[in-house]
Every structure is written in C-alpha cells, then in structure tokens.
Design an enzyme around this catalytic site. Structure first.
Site, PDB file in Angstrom:
ATOM      1  N   HIS A  51       0.680  -1.274   0.054  1.00  0.00           N
ATOM      2  CA  HIS A  51       0.108   0.113  -0.003  1.00  0.00           C
ATOM      3  C   HIS A  51       0.893   1.041  -0.052  1.00  0.00           C
ATOM      4  O   HIS A  51       2.110   1.140   0.235  1.00  0.00           O
ATOM      5  CB  HIS A  51      -0.863   0.089   1.217  1.00  0.00           C
ATOM      6  CG  HIS A  51      -2.099  -0.993   1.120  1.00  0.00           C
ATOM      7  ND1 HIS A  51      -2.875  -1.369   2.107  1.00  0.00           N
ATOM      8  CD2 HIS A  51      -2.032  -1.812   0.341  1.00  0.00           C
ATOM      9  CE1 HIS A  51      -3.822  -2.249   1.820  1.00  0.00           C
ATOM     10  NE2 HIS A  51      -3.128  -2.649   0.694  1.00  0.00           N
ATOM     11  N   GLU A  53       1.352   3.691   2.205  1.00  0.00           N
ATOM     12  CA  GLU A  53       2.034   4.090   3.502  1.00  0.00           C
ATOM     13  C   GLU A  53       3.427   3.207   3.576  1.00  0.00           C
ATOM     14  O   GLU A  53       4.413   3.857   3.690  1.00  0.00           O
ATOM     15  CB  GLU A  53       1.183   3.753   4.486  1.00  0.00           C
ATOM     16  CG  GLU A  53      -0.136   4.438   4.810  1.00  0.00           C
ATOM     17  CD  GLU A  53      -1.220   3.776   4.186  1.00  0.00           C
ATOM     18  OE1 GLU A  53      -2.341   3.772   4.657  1.00  0.00           O
ATOM     19  OE2 GLU A  53      -1.100   3.042   3.081  1.00  0.00           O
ATOM     20  N   CYS A  78      -5.023   1.080   6.648  1.00  0.00           N
ATOM     21  CA  CYS A  78      -5.910  -0.031   6.841  1.00  0.00           C
ATOM     22  C   CYS A  78      -5.345  -0.640   8.302  1.00  0.00           C
ATOM     23  O   CYS A  78      -4.633  -0.516   8.734  1.00  0.00           O
ATOM     24  CB  CYS A  78      -5.598  -1.336   5.831  1.00  0.00           C
ATOM     25  SG  CYS A  78      -3.894  -1.974   5.646  1.00  0.00           S
ATOM     26  N   ALA A 157     -22.571   7.783 -28.038  1.00  0.00           N
ATOM     27  CA  ALA A 157     -22.251   8.805 -29.279  1.00  0.00           C
ATOM     28  C   ALA A 157     -23.511   9.189 -29.846  1.00  0.00           C
ATOM     29  O   ALA A 157     -24.494   8.289 -30.099  1.00  0.00           O
ATOM     30  CB  ALA A 157     -21.178   7.986 -30.118  1.00  0.00           C
ATOM     31  N   TRP A 178     -20.062   4.932 -37.934  1.00  0.00           N
ATOM     32  CA  TRP A 178     -19.375   5.760 -36.971  1.00  0.00           C
ATOM     33  C   TRP A 178     -19.828   7.101 -36.715  1.00  0.00           C
ATOM     34  O   TRP A 178     -20.025   8.023 -37.818  1.00  0.00           O
ATOM     35  CB  TRP A 178     -17.728   6.026 -37.397  1.00  0.00           C
ATOM     36  CG  TRP A 178     -17.052   4.611 -37.384  1.00  0.00           C
ATOM     37  CD1 TRP A 178     -16.456   4.029 -38.589  1.00  0.00           C
ATOM     38  CD2 TRP A 178     -16.775   3.817 -36.218  1.00  0.00           C
ATOM     39  NE1 TRP A 178     -15.964   2.579 -37.952  1.00  0.00           N
ATOM     40  CE2 TRP A 178     -16.150   2.680 -36.837  1.00  0.00           C
ATOM     41  CE3 TRP A 178     -17.169   3.790 -34.930  1.00  0.00           C
ATOM     42  CZ2 TRP A 178     -15.922   1.703 -35.940  1.00  0.00           C
ATOM     43  CZ3 TRP A 178     -16.725   2.609 -34.103  1.00  0.00           C
ATOM     44  CH2 TRP A 178     -16.004   1.656 -34.705  1.00  0.00           C
ATOM     45  N   THR A 204     -27.640  -4.561 -29.579  1.00  0.00           N
ATOM     46  CA  THR A 204     -26.044  -3.833 -29.747  1.00  0.00           C
ATOM     47  C   THR A 204     -25.363  -5.150 -30.041  1.00  0.00           C
ATOM     48  O   THR A 204     -24.499  -4.625 -31.233  1.00  0.00           O
ATOM     49  CB  THR A 204     -25.584  -3.016 -28.561  1.00  0.00           C
ATOM     50  OG1 THR A 204     -26.478  -1.901 -28.285  1.00  0.00           O
ATOM     51  CG2 THR A 204     -24.283  -2.629 -28.602  1.00  0.00           C
ATOM     52  N   LEU A 212     -15.774  -5.215 -27.906  1.00  0.00           N
ATOM     53  CA  LEU A 212     -15.821  -4.531 -26.336  1.00  0.00           C
ATOM     54  C   LEU A 212     -14.428  -4.588 -25.761  1.00  0.00           C
ATOM     55  O   LEU A 212     -14.294  -4.935 -24.612  1.00  0.00           O
ATOM     56  CB  LEU A 212     -16.940  -5.247 -25.545  1.00  0.00           C
ATOM     57  CG  LEU A 212     -18.395  -4.899 -26.201  1.00  0.00           C
ATOM     58  CD1 LEU A 212     -19.360  -5.723 -25.406  1.00  0.00           C
ATOM     59  CD2 LEU A 212     -18.779  -3.508 -26.512  1.00  0.00           C
ATOM     60  N   GLU A 290     -22.789   0.618 -22.401  1.00  0.00           N
ATOM     61  CA  GLU A 290     -22.330   1.451 -23.538  1.00  0.00           C
ATOM     62  C   GLU A 290     -23.761   1.171 -24.507  1.00  0.00           C
ATOM     63  O   GLU A 290     -23.416   1.872 -25.558  1.00  0.00           O
ATOM     64  CB  GLU A 290     -20.989   0.753 -24.120  1.00  0.00           C
ATOM     65  CG  GLU A 290     -20.289   1.693 -25.048  1.00  0.00           C
ATOM     66  CD  GLU A 290     -18.889   1.402 -25.371  1.00  0.00           C
ATOM     67  OE1 GLU A 290     -18.768   0.479 -26.464  1.00  0.00           O
ATOM     68  OE2 GLU A 290     -18.162   1.307 -24.684  1.00  0.00           O
TER      69      GLU A 290
END
Length: 354
Positions: A51, A53, A78, A157, A178, A204, A212, A290
């Site tokens: 982490h 720290e 933590c 879009a 596009w 889609t 994707l 999306e």
C-alpha cells in the site's frame, strides 16, 4: 495554501499513479514530511502489492527520521490483514508520531478502526483534510462500499440532431456506422482500460458484433457484460470468443461454462439492479453501460448511474434511434477535434441510494 492541504494535494497527485492497477483496492497517496521537507512518498501498488504508506516508508533513506515525521495519507490506513499486513501496525512500529488523513475508509473492515489503532497507540491524528477531493479520487471504491454496487458510467455517441444510431431499415449492415472521429474512439478505449466491466444489450451485439475490448489504448480489457434474455447471440460472435472474461445475463437455463459464464436473472424484475448485485458479489467496482438506447434508458429511469459520457459527432442522421433522455449536471466539456464530449453527473435528487 494551508500546509496540511499542500501535502494532502501531493497525496492526491500520487494517488492518480496507482489507478487503475490498484483496483479493487483504492489508489492512495502517502507523503512523509520532516521540518517542511518531504523525505518519502508513495502510492498504492498494483492489486496485491504494498500500500501507499508502505511504499512511502520504504522510500525514506534515513529511517531515524521517521520518529519525528508527519505522515500524510489520502485514505485511512488499513487495520486488517488482507493481501498485505495492516498499514496502521507498520506506522505504529516505525514510531511515526503524527498522521494526517484525508478521509475515513468506507470498507467495513477498516471504517475508523485504523484511526482508532493509531490513537490507542498514542499517535496524534488529524482527519478530514481535502476530504471531498480524497473521496472523489476513489469514487469507484466509495460507491461500491456505500451503495453496494459498481460505479456506473453511461456512455454513448450521438449526432448533432440527437440520434444514437441510423434507421435500421436503411443501414448497411456490412459496414460499421461511426458517429464520432478516431480520436473520440481512442478516448473511449482509454475509458474502457480504466474501468473493470462494460455492458451492452442484445440488439447492440446483434447489430454491431462488437468485441468490447481495448485496442486503441494500452491497458486491460474490461469484463464483458451482455444482456441476452432469449439466447439470441450466435456462438461465432466476438463476445463469445472466450478471449475476455464474459458474463451473459439470461432467463434461459444454459449449460454453463467458465467463459462465457451464463447467469440467470428474472426479467420480470429489476434487471439492472440484479446485474449490479451480481457484479458486487464478484468485486467488480466499475461498469460502463455502452448501449443500446433501451438498455441505457433503463439504467437512467432506475437512477442507476453516476456519470454520463456523451460524445456528439459533427454529423446528422435525420432519422433513426433517438438518444437517451436524461437530466444531469454538466461537470466537464472537452473538444475532440470537431467532436464534443460532455460529462454529466446526476442531479442531487436523481442519485440512487441503493
């Protein structure tokens, strides 16, 4: 700038370097200061690593200085054993006398316990320096633990006349349509690389056969989340190729496989919430929704979103599938050549609490 805010601001700068590799951990920045001089600093390593720290302490060349140092850290240290030992124990062991903390950790296993440990060890602790900024930089982590669901980014879009897709009857299915330029599409891939999962609906997938994945930016591919109620997606489509972890939400019982994994949900109920519940159990802290228009609108209507990224291209369709309808507060506007990206957050009354 006040001295504590100065060093906490540096913590925030450092924290940005740990994102997104630290997820599902938060990305934290830490700075050690003695007599107005920074003697060590660090940020969260990729998930499973040290982490902030620990990295800051290890960066100090003369460990004797730690006994008179002030540790600035953007999130509460933590107090539990996870992938690494508790940072609060290390701070105590190194005899660091003063700790300035940006914000309390919402994670149930910490949530004030780290601060309590430090106080019980006789350390001076200050909490709440640049608190809003420290929470915002880990908005995914805070949303995940406070609302028990991923941080949700809506993305679409649209044309300047408000269409998200052309009329299906006039569209040439052989060629992709596009709306935005290549630079905007690269920005989308940058977004994908920063988030843990991406979701689309059946239409889609059937219309665009998307992969994707992250292709125009360096980074990991997000987990693909597909809504396919009736199992319409052919086995030879890109989302079924097994190259990226894929979860398919359906109402049809299917013989399961590791990838894609089929998850049965009740389509007569709240499907987006069921998906969020399932992703929460899998420790997925962020989700891009999306498309398509119906799927986006469903999340909007249920107030299940935290940001909306709307790309507007410099063209018109005259007719087609209209963009989603929503209300939000504009937080950012970017010009990407002739395209415009607007980023919104929900209006206060529109934020979902569960």
């Amino acid at each position: 700038m006040k001295i504590h805010e100065k060093y906490m601001d540096r913590c925030l700068q450092l924290a940005k370097n740990g994102f997104p590799a630290a997820m599902p951990n938060p990305s934290v920045g830490a700075v050690l200061v003695v007599d107005g001089v920074i003697i060590g600093e660090g940020f969260t390593s990729p998930y499973g690593g040290p982490h902030a720290e620990v990295n800051a302490i290890n960066a100090v060349r003369d460990a004797r200085l730690l006994k008179k140092a002030t540790l600035y850290v953007s999130l509460e240290p933590c107090s539990h054993y996870g992938k690494t030992p508790p940072c609060s124990d290390l701070i105590i062991a190194k005899n660091i006398p003063k700790i300035v903390i940006g914000t309390i950790d919402p994670f149930a296993k910490v949530a004030g316990r780290g601060i309590q440990k430090l106080l019980e060890a006789g350390r001076e602790v200050m909490v709440g320096v640049l608190e809003d900024e420290c929470q915002k930089i880990n908005k995914r982590f805070f949303t995940f633990h406070e609302k028990k669901r991923p941080f949700i980014i809506l993305k679409w879009a649209q044309t300047i006349d408000g269409f998200i897709a052309p009329d299906p009857e006039t569209r040439d299915k052989k060629e992709p349509v596009w709306i935005t330029n290549t630079h905007s599409r690269q920005r989308v891939h940058q977004l994908r690389a920063a988030e843990q999962a991406i979701l689309v609906g059946t239409n889609t997938v059937l219309q665009d056969n998307p992969s994707l994945t992250v292709r125009d930016w360096k980074g990991n591919n997000p987990v693909r989340i597909i809504i396919d109620r009736n199992g319409k997606i052919p086995a030879d489509f890109s989302v079924m190729d097994g190259e990226v972890k894929t979860l398919i939400f359906t109402e049809k019982q299917q013989e399961n496989s590791q990838n894609p994994e089929f998850i049965t949900v009740d389509f007569n109920g709240n499907v987006p919430q069921q998906i969020c519940n399932s992703l929460f159990k899998r420790d997925i802290q962020s989700l891009i929704v999306e498309g398509g228009a119906a799927t986006l609108q469903h999340f909007i209507d249920l107030k299940l979103w935290d940001e909306a990224w709307v790309f507007t291209g410099n063209n018109q369709f005259q007719k087609g599938i209209k963009s989603p309808v929503f209300q939000g507060k504009l937080t950012e506007k970017q010009a990407i050549l002739e395209d415009i990206l607007h980023i919104y957050e929900p209006l206060v009354e529109a934020v979902a609490n569960d």
